[in-house]
Motif scaffolding. Structure first.
Motif, PDB file in Angstrom:
ATOM      1  N   THR A 180      -5.689  -5.610   2.313  1.00 18.57           N
ATOM      2  CA  THR A 180      -6.994  -5.665   2.982  1.00 18.57           C
ATOM      3  C   THR A 180      -7.889  -6.661   2.250  1.00 18.57           C
ATOM      4  O   THR A 180      -7.957  -6.673   1.020  1.00 18.57           O
ATOM      5  CB  THR A 180      -7.648  -4.274   2.977  1.00 18.57           C
ATOM      6  OG1 THR A 180      -6.797  -3.360   3.674  1.00 18.57           O
ATOM      7  CG2 THR A 180      -9.013  -4.314   3.659  1.00 18.57           C
ATOM      8  N   ARG A 181      -8.579  -7.491   3.003  1.00 19.69           N
ATOM      9  CA  ARG A 181      -9.377  -8.553   2.407  1.00 19.69           C
ATOM     10  C   ARG A 181     -10.554  -7.984   1.621  1.00 19.69           C
ATOM     11  O   ARG A 181     -11.255  -7.077   2.068  1.00 19.69           O
ATOM     12  CB  ARG A 181      -9.888  -9.513   3.487  1.00 19.69           C
ATOM     13  CG  ARG A 181     -10.567 -10.756   2.931  1.00 19.69           C
ATOM     14  CD  ARG A 181     -10.817 -11.793   4.016  1.00 19.69           C
ATOM     15  NE  ARG A 181     -11.522 -12.947   3.504  1.00 19.69           N
ATOM     16  CZ  ARG A 181     -10.957 -13.958   2.839  1.00 19.69           C
ATOM     17  NH1 ARG A 181      -9.653 -13.946   2.637  1.00 19.69           N
ATOM     18  NH2 ARG A 181     -11.666 -14.982   2.409  1.00 19.69           N
ATOM     19  N   ASP A 236      -3.776  -2.137   5.988  1.00 16.75           N
ATOM     20  CA  ASP A 236      -2.814  -1.049   6.020  1.00 16.75           C
ATOM     21  C   ASP A 236      -2.915  -0.307   4.686  1.00 16.75           C
ATOM     22  O   ASP A 236      -2.563  -0.855   3.630  1.00 16.75           O
ATOM     23  CB  ASP A 236      -1.406  -1.613   6.230  1.00 16.75           C
ATOM     24  CG  ASP A 236      -0.356  -0.528   6.338  1.00 16.75           C
ATOM     25  OD1 ASP A 236      -0.043  -0.122   7.462  1.00 16.75           O
ATOM     26  OD2 ASP A 236       0.152  -0.094   5.279  1.00 16.75           O
ATOM     27  N   ALA A 237      -3.400   0.915   4.733  1.00 19.13           N
ATOM     28  CA  ALA A 237      -3.672   1.656   3.503  1.00 19.13           C
ATOM     29  C   ALA A 237      -2.417   1.852   2.661  1.00 19.13           C
ATOM     30  O   ALA A 237      -2.469   1.762   1.423  1.00 19.13           O
ATOM     31  CB  ALA A 237      -4.300   3.006   3.847  1.00 19.13           C
ATOM     32  N   ALA A 238      -1.295   2.118   3.313  1.00 19.64           N
ATOM     33  CA  ALA A 238      -0.051   2.324   2.565  1.00 19.64           C
ATOM     34  C   ALA A 238       0.369   1.051   1.844  1.00 19.64           C
ATOM     35  O   ALA A 238       0.814   1.088   0.685  1.00 19.64           O
ATOM     36  CB  ALA A 238       1.052   2.798   3.508  1.00 19.64           C
ATOM     37  N   LEU A 239       0.226  -0.100   2.503  1.00 21.23           N
ATOM     38  CA  LEU A 239       0.574  -1.371   1.873  1.00 21.23           C
ATOM     39  C   LEU A 239      -0.388  -1.682   0.730  1.00 21.23           C
ATOM     40  O   LEU A 239       0.036  -2.142  -0.343  1.00 21.23           O
ATOM     41  CB  LEU A 239       0.565  -2.496   2.905  1.00 21.23           C
ATOM     42  CG  LEU A 239       0.916  -3.891   2.392  1.00 21.23           C
ATOM     43  CD1 LEU A 239       2.307  -3.914   1.774  1.00 21.23           C
ATOM     44  CD2 LEU A 239       0.815  -4.919   3.513  1.00 21.23           C
ATOM     45  N   ASP A 240      -1.673  -1.431   0.930  1.00 22.45           N
ATOM     46  CA  ASP A 240      -2.654  -1.662  -0.137  1.00 22.45           C
ATOM     47  C   ASP A 240      -2.288  -0.861  -1.388  1.00 22.45           C
ATOM     48  O   ASP A 240      -2.342  -1.379  -2.514  1.00 22.45           O
ATOM     49  CB  ASP A 240      -4.049  -1.256   0.325  1.00 22.45           C
ATOM     50  CG  ASP A 240      -4.632  -2.194   1.373  1.00 22.45           C
ATOM     51  OD1 ASP A 240      -4.019  -3.253   1.626  1.00 22.45           O
ATOM     52  OD2 ASP A 240      -5.694  -1.866   1.932  1.00 22.45           O
ATOM     53  N   ALA A 288       7.247  -2.242  -0.202  1.00 26.13           N
ATOM     54  CA  ALA A 288       6.165  -2.993   0.438  1.00 26.13           C
ATOM     55  C   ALA A 288       6.700  -3.975   1.477  1.00 26.13           C
ATOM     56  O   ALA A 288       6.150  -4.100   2.584  1.00 26.13           O
ATOM     57  CB  ALA A 288       5.351  -3.727  -0.617  1.00 26.13           C
ATOM     58  N   LEU A 289       7.767  -4.693   1.136  1.00 33.19           N
ATOM     59  CA  LEU A 289       8.337  -5.648   2.084  1.00 33.19           C
ATOM     60  C   LEU A 289       8.879  -4.942   3.321  1.00 33.19           C
ATOM     61  O   LEU A 289       8.761  -5.453   4.444  1.00 33.19           O
ATOM     62  CB  LEU A 289       9.433  -6.466   1.400  1.00 33.19           C
ATOM     63  CG  LEU A 289       8.960  -7.459   0.338  1.00 33.19           C
ATOM     64  CD1 LEU A 289      10.144  -8.064  -0.396  1.00 33.19           C
ATOM     65  CD2 LEU A 289       8.106  -8.567   0.964  1.00 33.19           C
ATOM     66  N   LEU A 290       9.471  -3.777   3.130  1.00 35.16           N
ATOM     67  CA  LEU A 290       9.944  -3.009   4.280  1.00 35.16           C
ATOM     68  C   LEU A 290       8.779  -2.510   5.127  1.00 35.16           C
ATOM     69  O   LEU A 290       8.871  -2.470   6.362  1.00 35.16           O
ATOM     70  CB  LEU A 290      10.793  -1.831   3.812  1.00 35.16           C
ATOM     71  CG  LEU A 290      12.210  -2.179   3.365  1.00 35.16           C
ATOM     72  CD1 LEU A 290      12.903  -0.963   2.762  1.00 35.16           C
ATOM     73  CD2 LEU A 290      13.029  -2.717   4.541  1.00 35.16           C
ATOM     74  N   ARG A 291       7.697  -2.128   4.470  1.00 32.11           N
ATOM     75  CA  ARG A 291       6.507  -1.686   5.214  1.00 32.11           C
ATOM     76  C   ARG A 291       5.984  -2.816   6.104  1.00 32.11           C
ATOM     77  O   ARG A 291       5.693  -2.612   7.283  1.00 32.11           O
ATOM     78  CB  ARG A 291       5.416  -1.250   4.224  1.00 32.11           C
ATOM     79  CG  ARG A 291       4.096  -0.835   4.862  1.00 32.11           C
ATOM     80  CD  ARG A 291       4.182   0.529   5.454  1.00 32.11           C
ATOM     81  NE  ARG A 291       2.937   0.903   6.135  1.00 32.11           N
ATOM     82  CZ  ARG A 291       2.785   2.031   6.810  1.00 32.11           C
ATOM     83  NH1 ARG A 291       3.782   2.911   6.867  1.00 32.11           N
ATOM     84  NH2 ARG A 291       1.645   2.311   7.410  1.00 32.11           N
ATOM     85  N   VAL A 292       5.886  -4.018   5.547  1.00 36.71           N
ATOM     86  CA  VAL A 292       5.426  -5.178   6.325  1.00 36.71           C
ATOM     87  C   VAL A 292       6.379  -5.450   7.482  1.00 36.71           C
ATOM     88  O   VAL A 292       5.952  -5.688   8.623  1.00 36.71           O
ATOM     89  CB  VAL A 292       5.313  -6.416   5.412  1.00 36.71           C
ATOM     90  CG1 VAL A 292       5.028  -7.665   6.246  1.00 36.71           C
ATOM     91  CG2 VAL A 292       4.217  -6.209   4.371  1.00 36.71           C
ATOM     92  N   ARG A 293       7.675  -5.385   7.209  1.00 35.60           N
ATOM     93  CA  ARG A 293       8.666  -5.670   8.250  1.00 35.60           C
ATOM     94  C   ARG A 293       8.650  -4.617   9.355  1.00 35.60           C
ATOM     95  O   ARG A 293       8.588  -4.955  10.547  1.00 35.60           O
ATOM     96  CB  ARG A 293      10.063  -5.737   7.621  1.00 35.60           C
ATOM     97  CG  ARG A 293      11.161  -6.180   8.575  1.00 35.60           C
ATOM     98  CD  ARG A 293      12.549  -5.907   8.011  1.00 35.60           C
ATOM     99  NE  ARG A 293      12.873  -4.474   8.010  1.00 35.60           N
ATOM    100  CZ  ARG A 293      14.030  -3.970   7.591  1.00 35.60           C
ATOM    101  NH1 ARG A 293      14.969  -4.789   7.125  1.00 35.60           N
ATOM    102  NH2 ARG A 293      14.248  -2.671   7.634  1.00 35.60           N
ATOM    103  N   ASP A 294       8.704  -3.362   8.977  1.00 40.58           N
ATOM    104  CA  ASP A 294       8.891  -2.300   9.962  1.00 40.58           C
ATOM    105  C   ASP A 294       7.630  -2.006  10.765  1.00 40.58           C
ATOM    106  O   ASP A 294       7.716  -1.501  11.893  1.00 40.58           O
ATOM    107  CB  ASP A 294       9.396  -1.030   9.271  1.00 40.58           C
ATOM    108  CG  ASP A 294      10.774  -1.226   8.647  1.00 40.58           C
ATOM    109  OD1 ASP A 294      11.452  -2.209   9.002  1.00 40.58           O
ATOM    110  OD2 ASP A 294      11.167  -0.412   7.786  1.00 40.58           O
TER     111      ASP A 294
END
Length: 522
Positions: free
Chosen positions: A436-437, A452-456, A478-484
């Protein structure tokens, strides 16, 4: 008169009056955006800037950090690192390099209008100990510190104050400052001049503190947008090196054997960014809501793309279809996770219907036409593929200088971007465009308004996790979160062969930073 021939008077003017033993002319398709070393995290600008400015550490030939303006560093505690600065170093204007310049440069790079705060991520304060010693005070143990600060380039405090350039250039606002057009670093080359869209001219810094292993005493960087013109300039001898050889010319030149080719992948992923934060998409026919907020819409756009067709017909085999947002060669990359879904337009249409868009929708698609390999043609192909599922993407192609300003102002609801991982670690990418910016390093290149709170939470853990296996497990998650969650639409990892005259000897650099100091020409 051909475009190639028009280069000749400029080259003659740039070399007039010099007695260089080994001038080198380097060409690629896009110009630099600025000379301000803290303004734009843009590879071509950074590659030129590396010749002019230096950090406390630098990237060695083996891609590992090595001493530069700092000769030694000592961890006084897990959150306090003492750097002993190199003595006797002078900026190009003759002023001495001191701890004051490091403290000043830290304050400058952290200003929110720039896009390079990621390189000092985790640093709370830079404190002067004495004229040649500084302490970095960290928020928490920061595993990537030495790699990150390679790109934290040091400016002269007196020079910046003299020329009213203490503030980082606000590029997106089309602001100009003295540092945007002039340079005064400690690096191996000095700036002679920059004529936008024509040439950047550098000469060797005879007072550089290090020994230059190469013999390039003059360097001219020539932005030549047209692929045929770039190749013709190389073949005719008007340029010595091309670092973005068009795929359509690679195999022909390889067969002919008239030029030297360096084959290699680039640590860059090309992808599409969707505005997921606005309540309504700018320029879309959907009013009162934002289709990109719905994961099903994002997944549909992803499923519509035939990456193998793009690789075959547009990239001539010189690309790696991508499912992950970081490329091979970067810590955290896993080939087992990087298998794109096969194109499935029927399922994509069903997903759009489930999301409430059975007839699709319209949206502008902003793309550069002089930055990535065959970028405009790739966008045209994507537009056709999305049209098959009812999404009418109206292509708006522009030079990267304009394209970059547009998306940084928040005026691009859907746009192409390429991201090179200059630190060779996935955190740099995840933190810049995935978090998040904020006004600091987190999300400093998140112009798609992803939140995305989980990614943050994962990014925050990755930043400060000292245990390597645990850290790499977090990166994987994290990469899987972005992908999925389809937060972005990865297209491919670039393959970037370089071409040069037979007399040029230089190593291929996967970060796309040509470095004249490693280069000899005969």
């Amino acid at each position: 008169m051909t475009a190639t021939l028009r280069l000749l008077p400029l080259l003659a003017a740039l070399t007039l009056g010099t007695a260089a033993a080994a001038p080198l002319r380097w060409a690629a398709q896009n110009d630099i955006l600025t000379l301000d070393p803290h303004s734009q995290d843009h590879t071509t600008s950074n590659a030129i800037g590396t010749h002019l400015y230096e950090g406390l550490t630098r990237l060695g030939r083996d891609y590992r950090p090595e001493p530069s303006l700092a000769t030694k560093w000592t961890y006084l505690s897990p959150t306090q690192v003492r750097f002993e600065l190199r003595r006797g170093v002078k900026f190009h204007d003759g002023t001495p390099f001191t701890a004051d310049d490091v403290v000043f440069s830290f304050g400058r790079i952290t200003q929110p209008q720039g896009t390079k705060q990621t390189y000092v991520s985790g640093v709370r304060e830079v404190r002067k100990v004495d004229a040649h010693t500084v302490d970095f005070l960290l928020e928490a143990p920061t595993p990537m510190l030495l790699q990150n600060i390679i790109s934290f380039q040091i400016m002269s405090k007196p020079w910046s104050e003299k020329h009213k350039a203490t503030s980082t250039q606000d590029y997106k606002a089309r602001e100009e400052n003295f540092a945007a057009r002039n340079a005064n670093g400690t690096g191996p080359y000095r700036l002679v001049g920059w004529q936008p869209d024509q040439a950047v001219k550098l000469v060797a810094n005879k007072d550089w503190w290090d020994k230059n292993p190469g013999n390039v005493t003059e360097l001219s960087y020539l932005p030549i947008k047209s692929p045929p013109t770039r190749v013709a300039a190389l073949l005719s001898g008007d340029v010595d090196l091309v670092t973005d050889l068009p795929p359509q010319d690679f195999f022909k030149l390889k067969a002919e054997g008239k030029v030297k080719l360096l084959e290699g992948a680039e640590i860059r992923t090309v992808f599409f960014v969707m505005d997921q934060g606005s309540d309504e998409l700018r320029g879309s026919d959907v009013k009162g809501r934002n289709p990109f907020k719905d994961r099903r819409v994002r997944e549909a756009l992803n499923l519509a793309l035939d990456r193998e067709a793009i690789k075959r017909s547009i990239m001539r085999g010189l690309s790696v279809p991508a499912a992950l947002m970081v490329p091979p060669g970067v810590n955290g990359y896993d080939a087992a996770l990087d298998a794109p879904a096969k194109p499935d337009p029927a399922r994509a249409r069903r997903l759009l219907a489930e999301a409430g868009y059975p007839q699709g929708f319209e949206v502008p698609l902003h793309c550069p036409n002089n930055r990535y390999v065959n970028d405009e043609q790739v966008c045209q192909a994507a537009v056709s593929m999305w049209a098959r599922i009812g999404v009418k993407a109206r292509l708006v192609a522009a030079p990267f200088a304009t394209h970059s300003q547009t998306f940084q102002r928040g005026e691009s609801p859907f746009f192409m971007l390429g991201w090179g991982v200059s630190t060779y670690d996935a955190l740099y990418a995840l933190q810049a465009w995935g978090h998040t910016r904020t006004s600091g390093a987190d999300g400093n290149f998140n112009f798609g308004k992803v939140s995305d709170a989980a990614l943050d939470a994962l990014v925050q853990k990755i930043k400060f996790e000292p245990d390597v296996p645990r850290r790499n497990a977090l990166i994987r998650e994290a990469l899987l979160r972005v992908r999925d969650e389809a937060l972005f639409i990865p297209l491919h990892h670039q393959v970037r062969p370089w071409a040069m005259k037979p007399g040029v000897d230089t190593p291929h650099r996967s970060n796309d930073y040509f470095e004249a100091r490693y280069t000899t020409i005969r």
